[in-house]
Design a protein around this motif. Sequence first.
Motif, short mmCIF file in Angstrom:
data_model
loop_
_atom_site.label_atom_id
_atom_site.label_comp_id
_atom_site.label_asym_id
_atom_site.label_seq_id
_atom_site.Cartn_x
_atom_site.Cartn_y
_atom_site.Cartn_z
N ARG A 148 0.72 -1.08 -0.07
CA ARG A 148 -0.03 0.03 0.07
C ARG A 148 0.73 1.18 0.21
NH1 ARG A 148 -2.54 -3.76 3.18
NH2 ARG A 148 -1.35 -2.94 4.89
N VAL A 149 1.93 1.13 -0.65
CA VAL A 149 2.84 2.33 -0.81
C VAL A 149 2.03 3.26 -1.96
CG1 VAL A 149 4.86 3.51 -1.89
CG2 VAL A 149 4.90 1.18 -0.47
N ASN A 150 2.15 4.56 -1.87
CA ASN A 150 1.60 5.43 -2.72
C ASN A 150 1.94 5.16 -4.09
OD1 ASN A 150 2.02 8.20 -4.19
ND2 ASN A 150 0.58 8.75 -2.75
N HIS A 151 0.91 5.24 -4.90
CA HIS A 151 1.08 4.84 -6.33
C HIS A 151 1.87 5.63 -7.16
CE1 HIS A 151 -3.24 2.57 -6.09
NE2 HIS A 151 -2.49 2.43 -4.91
N ILE A 152 1.78 7.03 -6.98
CA ILE A 152 2.72 7.71 -7.67
C ILE A 152 4.13 7.73 -7.40
CG2 ILE A 152 3.08 10.30 -8.15
CD1 ILE A 152 0.30 9.21 -9.09
N VAL A 153 4.31 7.57 -6.23
CA VAL A 153 5.85 7.30 -5.52
C VAL A 153 6.32 5.94 -6.11
CG1 VAL A 153 7.12 6.86 -3.57
CG2 VAL A 153 5.59 8.77 -3.30
N SER A 154 5.74 4.70 -6.27
CA SER A 154 5.92 3.79 -6.75
C SER A 154 6.23 3.81 -8.17
CB SER A 154 4.82 2.50 -6.58
OG SER A 154 5.16 1.40 -7.16
N GLY A 155 5.40 4.36 -8.75
CA GLY A 155 5.58 4.49 -10.36
C GLY A 155 6.63 5.36 -10.93
N VAL A 156 6.77 6.26 -9.76
CA VAL A 156 8.21 6.94 -10.21
C VAL A 156 9.58 6.17 -10.05
CG1 VAL A 156 9.63 9.07 -9.41
CG2 VAL A 156 7.21 9.39 -9.77
N ALA A 157 9.39 5.64 -8.86
CA ALA A 157 10.70 4.73 -8.68
C ALA A 157 10.72 3.81 -9.53
CB ALA A 157 10.42 3.99 -7.13
N ILE A 158 9.53 3.09 -10.21
CA ILE A 158 9.87 2.14 -11.19
C ILE A 158 10.56 2.80 -12.71
CG2 ILE A 158 8.76 0.55 -12.91
CD1 ILE A 158 6.88 -0.08 -10.45
N ASN A 159 10.02 4.05 -12.83
CA ASN A 159 10.72 4.56 -14.06
C ASN A 159 12.08 4.71 -14.04
OD1 ASN A 159 8.10 4.93 -14.97
ND2 ASN A 159 7.88 6.92 -14.54
N ILE A 160 12.53 5.27 -12.57
CA ILE A 160 14.02 5.37 -12.39
C ILE A 160 14.82 4.21 -12.34
CG2 ILE A 160 15.77 6.23 -10.67
CD1 ILE A 160 13.46 8.54 -9.66
N LEU A 161 13.99 3.06 -11.72
CA LEU A 161 14.91 1.73 -11.44
C LEU A 161 14.99 1.30 -12.81
CD1 LEU A 161 15.74 -0.60 -10.07
CD2 LEU A 161 13.39 -1.47 -9.82
N ALA A 162 13.79 1.34 -13.97
CA ALA A 162 14.00 0.45 -15.34
C ALA A 162 15.06 1.46 -16.29
CB ALA A 162 12.75 0.81 -15.76
N LEU A 163 15.14 2.85 -16.01
CA LEU A 163 16.02 3.31 -16.67
C LEU A 163 17.68 3.09 -16.23
CD1 LEU A 163 17.01 5.81 -18.67
CD2 LEU A 163 16.47 7.60 -16.96
N GLY A 164 17.68 2.90 -14.92
CA GLY A 164 19.14 2.73 -14.35
C GLY A 164 19.50 1.27 -14.56
N ALA A 165 18.49 0.09 -14.69
CA ALA A 165 18.73 -1.49 -14.78
C ALA A 165 19.08 -1.42 -16.25
CB ALA A 165 17.65 -1.90 -14.48
N THR A 166 18.29 -0.67 -17.28
CA THR A 166 18.62 -1.10 -18.82
C THR A 166 20.02 -0.16 -19.13
OG1 THR A 166 17.18 0.83 -19.13
CG2 THR A 166 16.32 -1.31 -19.54
N ARG A 167 20.14 0.85 -18.47
CA ARG A 167 21.62 1.49 -18.54
C ARG A 167 22.76 0.53 -18.30
NH1 ARG A 167 21.89 7.52 -17.44
NH2 ARG A 167 20.22 7.68 -19.10
#
Length: 424
Positions: free
Chosen positions: A135-154
């Motif tokens: 039940r983490v805030n949906h916006i916070v989770s989404g932004v974190a996934i965007n950052i994580l995906a960018l970093g992981a693929t890089r």
Amino acid sequence: MTAPTTATDVNQPSLQHAAPTGRRMSWPVLLLVIAGALALVSLVRLVTGADGITNVSQMSTALQLAVPIGLAGLGGLWAERAGVVNIGLEGMLILGTWFGAWAGFQWGPWTGVLVGIIGGCLGGLLHAVVTVTFRVNHIVSGVAINILALGATRYLAPLAFEGHQGGSAKQSPAIEPLGHFTVPGLSDALRDLNAKGWFFVSDVAGLLGGLVTNVSWLTLIAVALIPATWWILWRTAFGLRLRSCGENPVAAESLGVNVYKYKYLAVIISGGLAGLGGAFLSIVANPFYLEGQVSGRGYIGLAAMIFGNWMPGGLAIGAGLFGYTDSLNLRGGSTNVHALLLLGALLLVIGAIWLAIRKKYVSAVITLVIGALVYAWYAGTNEVPNQVVAATPYVITLVVLALSAQRLRMPRANGLPYRKGQGG
């Protein structure tokens, strides 16, 4: 207890209002509006001489660019209809591009498409775990996934692509094409008719020609997912239960619906659709992965979903609009965007007249003044800077959302945390 098969069978008042409030535009009226808009575009083409704004090549490119936006928006629709805000669409698209290219150059494009979907599903699963279970805030989770995906693929790109022919730290080796199809005879006939430059008729030919010329097989799948989503969500018991989780999860639980399960399924499907959009970018739009190629399309897809009022048909129209403006970057951008300034001025004048008829005089005057300024920009210049062309899709996104904001209604429980048994 036997589950109802359609939304009309539900007796709960809280679920009967799943559709947006207000009058919905009927299909004849919608087609009339589209025809009127196309006639206005045709008039602008004749006045400005910018034939490129409705030619077959422009429309074909617009369709190709609309697909990843539409798939991202479709992913957002699945998640938000179940009550989970998915800002992480951008990251799921990124995962789809990398996974699709990684598998595509090794085992073929269709395998790449499948693995790209799986990559997006992994992002969706992570978002579901964080938002539904913890039940983490949906916006916070989404932004974190965007950052994580960018970093992981890089981080993964150099490991996976360097050392292969054509590969580098930021680009994958080339992937074999999926293939395109053109409807023989019809495509040539529409292209010839479009080239004649007739009012309205040639513009309709250009629009239809773009739908039957050099169309990827994956584009057909993406287009078919629009009516498929509508049928599943609005005409099946599964879809009714899923939507009930986004409207009133407490009431849904009281009827025996496993709310957690449906939220998880919706968000994983959401990620898979975004992953498919990413695979389209790295396999069809460009036959290779390239760092940064998503370029905000996840956010624009979310805007298309909001513009469409959380409905598949409206989403498709929004994706087409944004895809068209994005295509201006590739084909005659400066000339075509300059011509669209005149179109914008005309639309603002029409809007001012409509507001005056509704006795909203202050809004009408402001709209008319803005229309006059846009026309002055058009009349005082011969072209627009390349920076304006590049910014056009994002400006259109903001303008469309601002103009459509008053008629929107998202699912009632969208973004709200839910704990099993909280209604007891």
